[in-house]
Design a protein around this motif. Sequence first.
Motif, PDB file in Angstrom:
ATOM      1  N   TYR A   1       0.839  -1.202   0.000  1.00 58.55           N
ATOM      2  CA  TYR A   1       0.000   0.000   0.000  1.00 58.55           C
ATOM      3  C   TYR A   1       0.873   1.251   0.000  1.00 58.55           C
ATOM      4  N   PHE A   2       1.950   1.229   0.764  1.00 60.59           N
ATOM      5  CA  PHE A   2       2.873   2.359   0.799  1.00 60.59           C
ATOM      6  C   PHE A   2       3.543   2.537  -0.558  1.00 60.59           C
ATOM      7  N   ARG A   3       3.864   1.422  -1.204  1.00 63.67           N
ATOM      8  CA  ARG A   3       4.492   1.502  -2.521  1.00 63.67           C
ATOM      9  C   ARG A   3       3.515   1.979  -3.593  1.00 63.67           C
ATOM     10  N   LEU A   4       2.229   1.678  -3.393  1.00 62.31           N
ATOM     11  CA  LEU A   4       1.222   2.005  -4.401  1.00 62.31           C
ATOM     12  C   LEU A   4       0.835   3.477  -4.395  1.00 62.31           C
ATOM     13  N   PHE A   5       0.530   4.022  -3.213  1.00 59.97           N
ATOM     14  CA  PHE A   5      -0.022   5.373  -3.160  1.00 59.97           C
ATOM     15  C   PHE A   5       1.075   6.426  -3.289  1.00 59.97           C
ATOM     16  N   PRO A   6       0.773   7.562  -3.933  1.00 60.35           N
ATOM     17  CA  PRO A   6       1.765   8.645  -4.040  1.00 60.35           C
ATOM     18  C   PRO A   6       2.049   9.226  -2.658  1.00 60.35           C
ATOM     19  N   TYR A   7       3.257   9.730  -2.487  1.00 66.85           N
ATOM     20  CA  TYR A   7       3.643  10.207  -1.162  1.00 66.85           C
ATOM     21  C   TYR A   7       2.800  11.390  -0.705  1.00 66.85           C
ATOM     22  N   TRP A   8       2.406  12.274  -1.616  1.00 64.32           N
ATOM     23  CA  TRP A   8       1.613  13.431  -1.196  1.00 64.32           C
ATOM     24  C   TRP A   8       0.305  12.993  -0.546  1.00 64.32           C
ATOM     25  N   LEU A   9      -0.270  11.876  -1.015  1.00 64.09           N
ATOM     26  CA  LEU A   9      -1.508  11.387  -0.435  1.00 64.09           C
ATOM     27  C   LEU A   9      -1.255  10.755   0.940  1.00 64.09           C
ATOM     28  N   ILE A  10      -0.175   9.995   1.046  1.00 73.99           N
ATOM     29  CA  ILE A  10       0.191   9.399   2.331  1.00 73.99           C
ATOM     30  C   ILE A  10       0.427  10.488   3.370  1.00 73.99           C
ATOM     31  N   ARG A  11       1.162  11.515   2.985  1.00 74.50           N
ATOM     32  CA  ARG A  11       1.448  12.622   3.907  1.00 74.50           C
ATOM     33  C   ARG A  11       0.163  13.337   4.319  1.00 74.50           C
ATOM     34  N   TYR A  12      -0.739  13.533   3.391  1.00 72.19           N
ATOM     35  CA  TYR A  12      -2.015  14.187   3.696  1.00 72.19           C
ATOM     36  C   TYR A  12      -2.795  13.388   4.734  1.00 72.19           C
ATOM     37  N   PHE A  13      -2.892  12.071   4.529  1.00 71.81           N
ATOM     38  CA  PHE A  13      -3.635  11.243   5.487  1.00 71.81           C
ATOM     39  C   PHE A  13      -2.967  11.246   6.858  1.00 71.81           C
ATOM     40  N   LEU A  14      -1.636  11.155   6.888  1.00 76.63           N
ATOM     41  CA  LEU A  14      -0.939  11.131   8.170  1.00 76.63           C
ATOM     42  C   LEU A  14      -1.110  12.451   8.930  1.00 76.63           C
ATOM     43  N   ARG A  15      -1.090  13.545   8.223  1.00 75.25           N
ATOM     44  CA  ARG A  15      -1.248  14.841   8.887  1.00 75.25           C
ATOM     45  C   ARG A  15      -2.624  14.999   9.514  1.00 75.25           C
ATOM     46  N   ASN A  16      -3.577  14.222   9.047  1.00 78.95           N
ATOM     47  CA  ASN A  16      -4.934  14.314   9.572  1.00 78.95           C
ATOM     48  C   ASN A  16      -5.301  13.122  10.450  1.00 78.95           C
ATOM     49  N   ALA A  17      -4.303  12.333  10.825  1.00 79.37           N
ATOM     50  CA  ALA A  17      -4.555  11.147  11.647  1.00 79.37           C
ATOM     51  C   ALA A  17      -4.076  11.370  13.078  1.00 79.37           C
ATOM     52  N   ASP A  18      -4.866  10.924  14.042  1.00 82.77           N
ATOM     53  CA  ASP A  18      -4.457  10.978  15.444  1.00 82.77           C
ATOM     54  C   ASP A  18      -3.575   9.794  15.814  1.00 82.77           C
ATOM     55  N   TYR A  19      -3.664   8.734  15.018  1.00 82.79           N
ATOM     56  CA  TYR A  19      -2.965   7.486  15.319  1.00 82.79           C
ATOM     57  C   TYR A  19      -2.560   6.827  14.003  1.00 82.79           C
ATOM     58  N   ALA A  20      -1.306   6.372  13.934  1.00 86.25           N
ATOM     59  CA  ALA A  20      -0.832   5.694  12.727  1.00 86.25           C
ATOM     60  C   ALA A  20       0.083   4.539  13.101  1.00 86.25           C
ATOM     61  N   MET A  21      -0.138   3.406  12.451  1.00 83.74           N
ATOM     62  CA  MET A  21       0.701   2.215  12.642  1.00 83.74           C
ATOM     63  C   MET A  21       1.246   1.793  11.277  1.00 83.74           C
ATOM     64  N   THR A  22       2.548   1.769  11.132  1.00 82.16           N
ATOM     65  CA  THR A  22       3.177   1.380   9.875  1.00 82.16           C
ATOM     66  C   THR A  22       3.646  -0.073   9.920  1.00 82.16           C
ATOM     67  N   TYR A  23       3.943  -0.617   8.756  1.00 82.77           N
ATOM     68  CA  TYR A  23       4.630  -1.913   8.687  1.00 82.77           C
ATOM     69  C   TYR A  23       5.429  -1.956   7.384  1.00 82.77           C
ATOM     70  N   PHE A  24       6.736  -2.103   7.532  1.00 82.32           N
ATOM     71  CA  PHE A  24       7.627  -2.171   6.381  1.00 82.32           C
ATOM     72  C   PHE A  24       8.432  -3.469   6.427  1.00 82.32           C
ATOM     73  N   HIS A  25       8.881  -3.900   5.250  1.00 80.68           N
ATOM     74  CA  HIS A  25       9.782  -5.044   5.126  1.00 80.68           C
ATOM     75  C   HIS A  25      11.019  -4.550   4.375  1.00 80.68           C
ATOM     76  N   MET A  26      12.160  -5.190   4.600  1.00 82.65           N
ATOM     77  CA  MET A  26      13.343  -4.800   3.844  1.00 82.65           C
ATOM     78  C   MET A  26      13.121  -5.000   2.345  1.00 82.65           C
ATOM     79  N   ARG A  27      12.280  -5.985   1.978  1.00 78.20           N
ATOM     80  CA  ARG A  27      12.033  -6.219   0.552  1.00 78.20           C
ATOM     81  C   ARG A  27      11.223  -5.083  -0.080  1.00 78.20           C
ATOM     82  N   ASP A  28      10.552  -4.270   0.754  1.00 72.66           N
ATOM     83  CA  ASP A  28       9.827  -3.123   0.205  1.00 72.66           C
ATOM     84  C   ASP A  28      10.769  -2.077  -0.378  1.00 72.66           C
ATOM     85  N   PHE A  29      12.043  -2.134   0.013  1.00 74.51           N
ATOM     86  CA  PHE A  29      13.033  -1.168  -0.475  1.00 74.51           C
ATOM     87  C   PHE A  29      13.998  -1.784  -1.496  1.00 74.51           C
TER      88      PHE A  29
END
Length: 282
Positions: free
Chosen positions: A193-221
């Motif tokens: 999901y992080f790889r799919l969505f543009p960063y400007w949209l991710i940043r917009y959602f995070l700025r309007n969120a009270d709580y955020a939980m991420t999950y990354f894998h080394m293979r995502d990079f």
Amino acid sequence: MNILTFDVEEWYHFDIYSPEDKWLSYPPRINLYLPKVLDLLDEKGIRATFFCLGWIARTYPGVLKQIHERGHEIACHTDKHLFVNQMTPEFFSRDLKCALASIEDVIGEKVRSFRAPAFSINEQTKWAFEILAENGIETDCSIFPTTRSFGGFPSFGKAEPCRIDYRGVRIQELPIHTASILGKEMVYCGGGYFRLFPYWLIRYFLRNADYAMTYFHMRDFDHEQPRFDYLSLMRKFKSYYGLKHSYGKFLRLLNDFEWENVHTAVTKINWEKARIVNLNGK
């Protein structure tokens, strides 16, 4: 509250299960991006939570040691990345015990947090919470409170820190957070999901969120990772889309927001006032 977490597994431990007898015949890549990520977190003074496989602890104990020695929290991600909704309660209990013993033997301390591969604790596998509590897990991070291919718990309710009540067991839950996209609740800050969505949209959602939980894998990079040619076109898209630019997006994510690990977040939450999700009737 922005929580930074990683799932520590090899590039072939993903949603399409690769036979275990082939694992060590594949080229290891677990430690290619990890040192780079750990250096970056040191530079920014960020401590994250790393959900590790028991198999990784036994096969590459040095990987867990370097994460732990840098001051990060080590948590459990099952033993061999099998999905909870494909296990029986008895199998899951054995798998969890093996994973915890392997991880704790390496780091020398009790593991208190857990995440199921592919967020595979759902309405049919809520018995897993009882087994987690029996084995000393205090905080779970497995709930994906919308629909997905390998799990999902759309009836769970709002994606926020809460307490799960099941058969007399109370366990803290930090679910994956969502945002409404075209009228559908979707995850946007982890994995494909992080790889799919543009960063400007991710940043917009995070700025309007009270709580955020991420999950990354080394293979995502890791845009140079080997590909499995037998995958369907849709599965290839989900597994490999956006790899080339994901690390750059990740850098921007760390620069634009403050981050903490699961342990720190848990200490800041007033659990007595947190919502109680009663799963006894679900």
